[in-house]
Motif scaffolding. Structure first.
Motif, PDB file in Angstrom:
ATOM      1  N   SER A 611       0.904  -0.998   0.007  1.00  0.00           N
ATOM      2  CA  SER A 611      -0.394  -0.225   0.320  1.00  0.00           C
ATOM      3  C   SER A 611       1.135   1.173   0.346  1.00  0.00           C
ATOM      4  CB  SER A 611      -0.552  -0.112   1.035  1.00  0.00           C
ATOM      5  OG  SER A 611      -1.556   1.000   1.340  1.00  0.00           O
ATOM      6  N   LEU A 612       0.641   2.268  -1.020  1.00  0.00           N
ATOM      7  CA  LEU A 612       1.554   3.049  -1.185  1.00  0.00           C
ATOM      8  C   LEU A 612       0.887   4.267   0.501  1.00  0.00           C
ATOM      9  CD1 LEU A 612       0.109   4.604  -4.534  1.00  0.00           C
ATOM     10  CD2 LEU A 612       2.306   4.068  -3.306  1.00  0.00           C
ATOM     11  N   GLU A 613      -0.040   3.912   1.077  1.00  0.00           N
ATOM     12  CA  GLU A 613      -0.485   4.852   2.105  1.00  0.00           C
ATOM     13  C   GLU A 613       0.415   4.101   3.004  1.00  0.00           C
ATOM     14  OE1 GLU A 613      -2.753   4.162   0.355  1.00  0.00           O
ATOM     15  OE2 GLU A 613      -3.538   5.961  -0.814  1.00  0.00           O
ATOM     16  N   ARG A 614       0.161   3.288   3.773  1.00  0.00           N
ATOM     17  CA  ARG A 614       1.052   2.469   4.340  1.00  0.00           C
ATOM     18  C   ARG A 614       2.828   3.219   4.396  1.00  0.00           C
ATOM     19  NH1 ARG A 614      -0.284  -3.989   4.061  1.00  0.00           N
ATOM     20  NH2 ARG A 614      -2.338  -3.014   4.223  1.00  0.00           N
ATOM     21  N   ALA A 615       2.880   2.638   3.319  1.00  0.00           N
ATOM     22  CA  ALA A 615       4.699   3.008   3.443  1.00  0.00           C
ATOM     23  C   ALA A 615       5.122   4.267   2.963  1.00  0.00           C
ATOM     24  CB  ALA A 615       4.972   2.480   0.710  1.00  0.00           C
ATOM     25  N   PHE A 616       3.769   5.458   3.722  1.00  0.00           N
ATOM     26  CA  PHE A 616       4.803   6.625   3.103  1.00  0.00           C
ATOM     27  C   PHE A 616       4.637   6.841   4.594  1.00  0.00           C
ATOM     28  CE2 PHE A 616       2.496   8.135  -1.091  1.00  0.00           C
ATOM     29  CZ  PHE A 616       4.241   7.783  -1.052  1.00  0.00           C
TER      30      PHE A 616
END
Length: 621
Positions: A611-616
């Motif tokens: 997930s992009l959100e989780r990575a950020f």
């Protein structure tokens, strides 16, 4: 090169000969990679990602021409090495590569031991030393029972195990750079997470650098330090991963991010990039993305676009970053909408009050298969579908998710009437499926498969393929069939001119639109979609998902959507069924199942999704 530099490519060009002229597969590729650093290269099919890797490994097709100002690995200029010297000292030793499909990369007639130890033995190690290292690495990449696996052949291993073997094989000579070309695309989401974790762990422990080639932005966000975005053979933007993906400067990068499903509300339209990747044959002028860019000006089409620096040690190749300064009266007319036209709308047959509120209902379905281990082993029974029950309501989209081997495709074949269950009851359109003739069943349910190239007859034209169901039912003449074909092709966003084309002349997205047109020509009540977007680029996937949602609204369609992509489920599904080992372990409204799962297996699937959100969020923490 600095003491921390490992690889530096300057001005790489790759040209392929074609009947229509030279095809510029890679143009002006420039990149640098530090020791232990991970670089992600992303872009659509045909963007030049894999060709760059093949050029670096000298694995280009026959007739390809490679030019570069320099390609330096540590202190060595690789362009000065002969092919024989490069093969003997660099390929597979200092730089190793793993490919997308390990089954085609591993030799099916040799054991895993022979394939893993061959290079070490050729370089002078004893067979026992090579075998000892192979066992160590198989254990290191978490392949169960390494001794037995060395004696195995590739077909005796699962997809995840084969990919782990490929990683272990690449590490046999302790390379300092590993190139991974789409290493997780064909794998289940849980196996994908394991492989990505393994690559990150190996990088940290061995100090190994990595180039990860993928079309999945979420994978890049979770796995690399820097990212490079390619399009049409040319790099368009590069920089630290989080900076580029959270604040993209190039319209193409923003377009890829807007295509990612599952970020908005269910049914919200994705910002699909209009058009297709242009032909790379012949000379190119100006920005290669200009024909598809909503912000392109006349200057973009003729100017030599010089890279501009980002504030975060990156760069981008665009005259109108973020589109804010593009001239209002000189912008491209490209539209980001792929909504269907409203004229001559086609409708499904009206539903009478006597008809049930569901299109499909399966109750207590069981399907078993008899197998044996080896040629003379004792037979045993495998229960592929184990007391499965589900209902698809009218106008509803039901998603079926689960790993490979969970029983999804077997259940789909049963629901299509292509296989008979050992027990259970299936109702289609208010009728027992066994009492329906093939023609009646075809008017109620139609499939759309994962790979349109293998599901379309390559020897028939698009017009013949789409008209075939009408011809088999024999209710209308040839002239009316052609009219219906033209109408449905327009509905799925294909121009009339493709009616005489063959599948091999179309792009992947166009072929999938043909498959959808063929499925809709009989006006079915239910589409059964088996991984219809998993073989497509993220931008083409967005177009197809928007198209399916438009068609569902226009025709009143119901859809049974089989997929392993949780983002697609969030985007398109009303309800979700989760399968594991043939059983349905959880079912409910998509919003509930995907945010508050009640079964531990569903939680595992959701936690494994990059997930992009989780990575950020992790980077911020």
């Amino acid at each position: 090169m600095s003491t921390n530099s490992l690889l530096k490519i300057d001005g790489l060009d790759v040209t392929l000969p074609t009947p229509g002229g030279p095809l510029h597969a890679v143009r002006g590729m420039t990149l640098s990679l530090g020791r232990g650093e991970a670089l992600g290269i992303v872009g659509e099919s045909g963007s030049g990602k894999s060709m760059t890797a093949l050029a670096l490994m000298r694995l280009l097709p026959d007739g390809a021409e490679l030019r570069a100002r320099s390609i330096r690995y540590r202190e060595d200029d690789l362009t000065a090495l002969s092919d024989a010297r490069f093969a003997a000292t660099v390929a597979g030793r200092r730089i190793a590569m793993i490919f997308q499909e390990p089954m085609t990369s591993l030799n099916p007639v040799y054991t895993i031991e022979r394939q893993m130890t061959e290079l070490m033995v050729r370089d002078g190690s004893s067979p026992s030393q090579a075998r000892e290292r192979a066992l160590y690495l198989l254990d290191r990449v978490k392949v169960p029972d390494p001794v037995q696996r060395l004696r195995s052949y590739p077909h005796q291993l699962s997809g995840g195990q084969r990919q782990r073997v490929m990683i272990a094989m690449a590490l046999m000579t302790e390379p300092q750079l590993l190139i991974a070309d789409e290493p997780t695309t064909a794998l289940d989401v849980t196996v994908q997470a394991q492989i990505l974790d393994l690559l990150a762990e190996l990088r940290q422990d061995l100090g190994m650098a990595m180039i990860l080639i993928t079309h999945d932005l979420a994978v890049v966000a979770n796995a690399v330090d820097r990212v490079m975005v390619m399009y049409g053979g040319q790099p368009l933007e590069s920089g630290p991963t989080r900076a580029v993906l959270s604040d993209p400067r190039h319209p193409y990068t923003r377009g890829l991010l807007g295509c990612t499903p599952g970020k908005g509300a269910r049914g919200a339209r994705l910002n699909a990039i209009p058009g297709i990747v242009p032909s790379l044959i012949g000379p190119q002028q100006g920005c290669i993305f200009a024909p598809r860019c909503a912000y392109a000006s006349a200057s973009c089409r003729v100017a030599d676009i010089v890279p501009a620096k980002r504030q975060d040690d990156g760069w981008y190749r665009c005259l109108h970053p973020r589109g804010l300064d593009a001239p209002q009266d000189d912008r491209s007319t490209a539209s980001t909408s792929s909504r269907l036209p409203n004229d001559e709308r086609l409708t499904s047959s009206p539903v009478s009050a006597a008809e049930p509120t569901y299109v499909l209902a399966a109750q207590d379905v069981v399907r078993t298969f008899s197998q044996r281990k080896g040629l003379f082993g004792q037979p045993f029974t495998v229960r592929a579908v184990d007391h499965a029950s589900l209902v698809v309501g009218r106008g509803e989209t039901l998603a079926v998710v689960g790993e490979s081997g969970s029983g999804k495709s077997t259940l789909a074949r049963i629901l299509l009437g292509l296989d008979e269950p050992d027990q259970g009851r299936i109702m289609l359109g208010g009728h027992e499926i066994g009492t329906l003739s093939p023609q009646a069943r075809a008017r109620l349910v139609q499939p759309v498969f994962q790979d349109p190239y293998s599901s379309l007859n390559p020897r028939r034209s698009v017009g013949d393929i789409v008209a075939r169901p009408l011809a088999l039912h024999g209710e209308i003449g040839a002239a009316q069939r052609r009219t219906e074909v033209i109408r449905i092709l327009e509905r799925v966003g294909l121009p009339q001119r493709v009616i005489n084309s063959f599948p091999g002349q179309l792009s992947g997205g166009q072929r999938q639109r043909v498959a959808i047109a063929r499925a809709l020509i009989l006006r079915p009540q239910l589409l059964l979609c088996d991984e219809p977007t998993s073989a497509l680029d993220v931008s083409v996937q967005a177009q197809i998902l928007n198209l399916l949602q438009d068609l569902q609204e226009e025709f009143g369609l119901s859809m049974l959507f089989i997929t392993h992509d949780i983002g697609v489920v969030r985007q398109i599904a009303d309800r979700v069924v989760v399968m594991r080992a043939g059983r349905i372990v959880e079912e409910g409204a998509a919003g509930t199942v995907l945010t508050r799962p009640s079964h531990e297996y569903t939680s595992l699937l959701l936690d494994s999704v990059p997930s992009l959100e989780r990575a950020f969020a992790g980077a911020a923490a």
